[in-house]
Design a protein around this motif. Sequence first.
Motif, PDB file in Angstrom:
ATOM      1  N   ARG A 233       0.813  -1.212   0.000  1.00  0.00           N
ATOM      2  CA  ARG A 233       0.000   0.000   0.000  1.00  0.00           C
ATOM      3  C   ARG A 233       0.856   1.277   0.000  1.00  0.00           C
ATOM      4  O   ARG A 233       0.569   2.230  -0.706  1.00  0.00           O
ATOM      5  CB  ARG A 233      -0.914  -0.022   1.240  1.00  0.00           C
ATOM      6  CG  ARG A 233      -2.101   0.903   1.163  1.00  0.00           C
ATOM      7  CD  ARG A 233      -2.934   0.843   2.435  1.00  0.00           C
ATOM      8  NE  ARG A 233      -3.476  -0.480   2.710  1.00  0.00           N
ATOM      9  CZ  ARG A 233      -4.544  -0.995   2.091  1.00  0.00           C
ATOM     10  NH1 ARG A 233      -5.162  -0.287   1.176  1.00  0.00           N
ATOM     11  NH2 ARG A 233      -4.979  -2.203   2.384  1.00  0.00           N
TER      12      ARG A 233
ATOM     13  N   SER B 165      -0.962  -8.997  -4.512  1.00  0.00           N
ATOM     14  CA  SER B 165      -0.835  -7.565  -4.792  1.00  0.00           C
ATOM     15  C   SER B 165      -1.122  -7.273  -6.261  1.00  0.00           C
ATOM     16  O   SER B 165      -1.762  -6.271  -6.595  1.00  0.00           O
ATOM     17  CB  SER B 165       0.570  -7.074  -4.424  1.00  0.00           C
ATOM     18  OG  SER B 165       0.822  -7.343  -3.064  1.00  0.00           O
TER      19      SER B 165
ATOM     20  N   ASN C  37      -4.757  -7.280  -6.817  1.00  0.00           N
ATOM     21  CA  ASN C  37      -5.337  -6.053  -6.272  1.00  0.00           C
ATOM     22  C   ASN C  37      -5.149  -4.863  -7.215  1.00  0.00           C
ATOM     23  O   ASN C  37      -6.045  -4.028  -7.361  1.00  0.00           O
ATOM     24  CB  ASN C  37      -4.741  -5.744  -4.890  1.00  0.00           C
ATOM     25  CG  ASN C  37      -5.576  -6.346  -3.772  1.00  0.00           C
ATOM     26  OD1 ASN C  37      -6.580  -5.762  -3.375  1.00  0.00           O
ATOM     27  ND2 ASN C  37      -5.197  -7.522  -3.308  1.00  0.00           N
TER      28      ASN C  37
ATOM     29  N   ALA D 263     -13.610  -6.860  -5.654  1.00  0.00           N
ATOM     30  CA  ALA D 263     -12.690  -7.382  -4.632  1.00  0.00           C
ATOM     31  C   ALA D 263     -11.846  -8.495  -5.240  1.00  0.00           C
ATOM     32  O   ALA D 263     -12.118  -8.966  -6.341  1.00  0.00           O
ATOM     33  CB  ALA D 263     -13.492  -7.930  -3.451  1.00  0.00           C
TER      34      ALA D 263
ATOM     35  N   PHE E 249     -11.218 -12.282   1.558  1.00  0.00           N
ATOM     36  CA  PHE E 249     -10.702 -11.210   0.717  1.00  0.00           C
ATOM     37  C   PHE E 249      -9.188 -11.197   0.795  1.00  0.00           C
ATOM     38  O   PHE E 249      -8.605 -11.332   1.872  1.00  0.00           O
ATOM     39  CB  PHE E 249     -11.238  -9.852   1.189  1.00  0.00           C
ATOM     40  CG  PHE E 249     -12.712  -9.712   0.995  1.00  0.00           C
ATOM     41  CD1 PHE E 249     -13.258  -9.708  -0.292  1.00  0.00           C
ATOM     42  CD2 PHE E 249     -13.567  -9.588   2.082  1.00  0.00           C
ATOM     43  CE1 PHE E 249     -14.630  -9.572  -0.475  1.00  0.00           C
ATOM     44  CE2 PHE E 249     -14.937  -9.456   1.908  1.00  0.00           C
ATOM     45  CZ  PHE E 249     -15.473  -9.456   0.620  1.00  0.00           C
TER      46      PHE E 249
ATOM     47  N   ASP F 263      -6.279  -8.684   0.431  1.00  0.00           N
ATOM     48  CA  ASP F 263      -6.104  -7.237   0.444  1.00  0.00           C
ATOM     49  C   ASP F 263      -4.656  -6.886   0.104  1.00  0.00           C
ATOM     50  O   ASP F 263      -3.793  -7.753   0.054  1.00  0.00           O
ATOM     51  CB  ASP F 263      -6.466  -6.722   1.847  1.00  0.00           C
ATOM     52  CG  ASP F 263      -7.136  -5.366   1.776  1.00  0.00           C
ATOM     53  OD1 ASP F 263      -7.077  -4.733   0.707  1.00  0.00           O
ATOM     54  OD2 ASP F 263      -7.727  -4.964   2.800  1.00  0.00           O
TER      55      ASP F 263
END
Lengths: 348, 348
Positions: free
Chosen positions: A24, A235, A238, A323, A335, A337
């Motif tokens: 992130r 990742s 995502n 998602a 999920f 993330d």
Amino acid sequence: MTFACPISLQQYPTILMAHGGGGRLMHQLIETMFLSVFGSPDREIHDAAVLAIAGDRIAFTTDSYVVNPLFFPGGDIGSLAVNGTVNDLTMAGARPLYLSLGLILEEGLPMETLWRLVRSIKAAADHAQVQIVTGDTKVVDRGKGDGIFINTSGVGILEHSLKIAPSSIQPGDLILLNGDLGRHGIAVMAAREGLDFQTTIISDSAPLTHLVGALLQAGVKLHCLRDLTRGGLASTLNEIMAATRLTLAIEEAAIPVLEEVQGACELLGLDPLYIANEGRFVAFVAPQDADRALDILRSTQEAEGEAAIASVIGEVVLSSPPAVILNSKLGAARFLDLLSGEQLPRIC
Amino acid sequence: MTFACPISLQQYPTILMAHGGGGRLMHQLIETMFLSVFGSPDREIHDAAVLAIAGDRIAFTTDSYVVNPLFFPGGDIGSLAVNGTVNDLTMAGARPLYLSLGLILEEGLPMETLWRLVRSIKAAADHAQVQIVTGDTKVVDRGKGDGIFINTSGVGILEHSLKIAPSSIQPGDLILLNGDLGRHGIAVMAAREGLDFQTTIISDSAPLTHLVGALLQAGVKLHCLRDLTRGGLASTLNEIMAATRLTLAIEEAAIPVLEEVQGACELLGLDPLYIANEGRFVAFVAPQDADRALDILRSTQEAEGEAAIASVIGEVVLSSPPAVILNSKLGAARFLDLLSGEQLPRIC
């Protein structure tokens, strides 16, 4: 461009290791600082830029390599620097042609280490069928570097008319993966920390040009390609989810992880879905193309003597909010993330 | 490729600062190790490679920047990283189009420093009319880097049919220089060492695209172009001499050096002819083209409000053995040789 720093200086007064980790914080740095300044609305920005030069579509990419240690089972910083950049070009749908080689050497680096790496770079370039055509050498004082850092940039050409990008992904597309996950990160980690597993875990570092080249040559309509480096499969998915606003549903049982990698992950408290690979990618294709794509991948792998086996690991579905969903072997769904940083620093 | 290291491990068991310094040791490393492995007989290797891609001539180059300190009068590592790579493309006769940006950040780098550099990179790219189209960020542990290292690679296009290379240089060619020498190296050195001269010496860091673009657009038949970075004018001329086997005779009186730079050099025991510049180049042209080229350079400089003034500083002569000869202001002639390293480390 505003004058004020777009990242909160109260919250992040300095660069942290996590800013390079594929999670992130790295995404925040890239999106709020770099893309807000350098981004362009006409380009989908990813690891390689696709550029129109005199009527041709050219791919252009760069990566710096700071892996520690310099040598690990299955590779070294030199072959990694070739394979990683070759793969960024390949994921843009390009045939890699030329690499540059920028070396930052620390004063005191053994000359023999440099020579060993130069030979490794040459062998990897030959294997991936690219030429090193330009370079640069800088030396920094002892204690201001870490042996050697390598930058490779690459130029390739797109020889088809597909648009291989997240925007081409459609609901219903199947997600193909070319082999088992987690080996590169664990191999580097084990070499760095001197961990001794029963079986030596070998990095999967490899060029993906042959596999993708076979798909393109057979006319498979690839929608999107992504290699599973920093941050691993989770990742990458995502990023795709964020770009497409589509849900990606993955079957845990379909994702190969070697038993020894699974064991090492359990020991270290790591999740193989977040670990960096250097020879693994996902391909998004329409369902009617999936069997043929899988056949081509598998027969190419067989012809090259690769142990890895391609498989379908999931699909793209229209559901809101979007998602990344992992259907576990036990039937539960969870999920996946984005983590805030990388579980393993300096693996590439 | 032989298996044995082509550099004597007895003599040079480790990398020295001088291996990055632009002098004899760096040339030895590049020629005996890198070019013996990666070189190709079809390419004249210099800072940028000229490549044929789908019928077009594309230039491709790379440079890593490790300048210390990060900020200095007249520039910073960010603008330097843009100008330096833009200039390598320009010297190959290309119009620079696209840059990549590879950052190696040291954990703990102030976020505000990064933001200041990102804005500087953007401003320099806009000024040089290039776009940053791809990038990469790595973070290394505190004490394993030095704040920030930047790699920029660049792609440009050749829009003429000239062969701008040492092999196009002819006896009788005149050597043009676009301005005064020595400012960049002295400005960085003064900032690093906290030296206080009466006048602050400002780096000459600048893109050379406008000047060379004006020459090309006017149809001047440029034989060869070289920017005067690491190792300065003297090292560049030595490289040209080695490549052409022609003698280069230079008039010291024709080479502008600012009084304050001359004074600083005398104080520090440095020779301005060996000091790195980041906005200076030599152009080799036939004598019948020299006046026109000089007019174009000067009027472009005037239009851009540059204080620098282009001049003819010497000529190419056929004499054996080839050498770089400086005719001093007092009428004596001396050979300008390659130094073993750089007088000033980490100036770019």
